[in-house]
Design an enzyme around this catalytic site. Structure first.
Site, PDB file in Angstrom:
ATOM      1  N   ASP A  42       0.821  -1.195   0.000  1.00 28.72           N
ATOM      2  CA  ASP A  42       0.000   0.000   0.000  1.00 28.72           C
ATOM      3  C   ASP A  42       0.864   1.257   0.000  1.00 28.72           C
ATOM      4  O   ASP A  42       2.019   1.236   0.431  1.00 28.72           O
ATOM      5  CB  ASP A  42      -0.910   0.020   1.231  1.00 28.72           C
ATOM      6  CG  ASP A  42      -1.929  -1.103   1.204  1.00 28.72           C
ATOM      7  OD1 ASP A  42      -2.397  -1.434   0.106  1.00 28.72           O
ATOM      8  OD2 ASP A  42      -2.241  -1.639   2.281  1.00 28.72           O
ATOM      9  N   TYR A  43       0.283   2.346  -0.430  1.00 30.90           N
ATOM     10  CA  TYR A  43       0.944   3.653  -0.500  1.00 30.90           C
ATOM     11  C   TYR A  43       1.554   4.032   0.849  1.00 30.90           C
ATOM     12  O   TYR A  43       2.670   4.569   0.914  1.00 30.90           O
ATOM     13  CB  TYR A  43      -0.103   4.687  -0.933  1.00 30.90           C
ATOM     14  CG  TYR A  43       0.377   6.109  -1.069  1.00 30.90           C
ATOM     15  CD1 TYR A  43       1.268   6.471  -2.073  1.00 30.90           C
ATOM     16  CD2 TYR A  43      -0.100   7.101  -0.208  1.00 30.90           C
ATOM     17  CE1 TYR A  43       1.686   7.792  -2.215  1.00 30.90           C
ATOM     18  CE2 TYR A  43       0.310   8.414  -0.342  1.00 30.90           C
ATOM     19  CZ  TYR A  43       1.208   8.755  -1.340  1.00 30.90           C
ATOM     20  OH  TYR A  43       1.614  10.059  -1.482  1.00 30.90           O
TER      21      TYR A  43
END
Length: 197
Positions: A42-43
């Site tokens: 994820d970011y």
């Protein structure tokens, strides 16, 4: 021969090479043509990301059927009880069904450098580091598991995928290895880390 790249994905970077919204991408830290990520982070997650020019190798690494274990160091809110950790070890039921049992242990120290930007200790006065290993890869699974037992994840760093480990790679650094045959896909890398440019 297959080329495999072990990259330490920094916080707030996408696990892809382009973005129409101007967010940081992998193109900022690795410039090898024709490679793709095997899975994603994820970011707002950090740590080990594997990339390769070999589609079959990417499939073997990332497809759930192959059950590659993934190990994370996770900073959670509060101090989990033994009952909370045992619930993770037995498997918890999320909205998309029960999880497989996880390996979980408390850590006295994460062994990681401080995140940039760092967490605010005033907002999070009580925290605990856990090491958690799972063998499946649902969307934001580790975050959902720790929240389920009452301890939201504040920081998540993947330190291993199967036999491949983050080791001493700093954020934005990567190392490379050549795999000569599928049976040797778990060979240890021999190249020194390259610094982010």
């Amino acid at each position: 021969m297959s080329q495999l790249y072990l990259l330490h994905k920094p916080y707030r970077m996408l696990s892809q090479f382009t973005d129409s919204e101007g967010r940081a991408t992998l193109a900022e830290v690795i410039d090898r043509p024709g490679i793709y990520a095997a899975g994603r982070l994820d970011y707002d997650s950090e740590g080990l990301l594997l990339l390769s020019d070999d589609g079959e190798l990417i499939h073997r690494i990332s497809h759930p059927r192959h059950k590659q274990s993934k190990t994370y160091r996770v900073l959670v809110e509060g101090q989990p009880s033994d009952a909370a950790l045992n619930a993770l070890r037995e498997g918890v039921t999320l909205k998309d069904g029960p999880t497989r049992p996880a390996k979980v242990r408390r850590l006295s120290d994460s062994g990681l450098a401080e995140r940039v930007p760092p967490l605010d200790p005033k907002r999070h006065p009580s925290t605990c580091w856990l090491e958690l290993t799972i063998s499946e890869g649902r969307n934001r699974q580790v975050r959902r598991m720790t929240a389920h037992v009452g301890h939201p994840t504040l920081r998540l760093v993947r330190v291993a995928i199967g036999p491949w480990r983050l080791d001493d790679l700093a954020p934005g650094q990567w190392r490379h290895q050549t795999l000569h045959a599928p049976k040797r896909a778990d060979s240890r890398p021999s190249h020194r880390p390259r610094r982010r440019r």
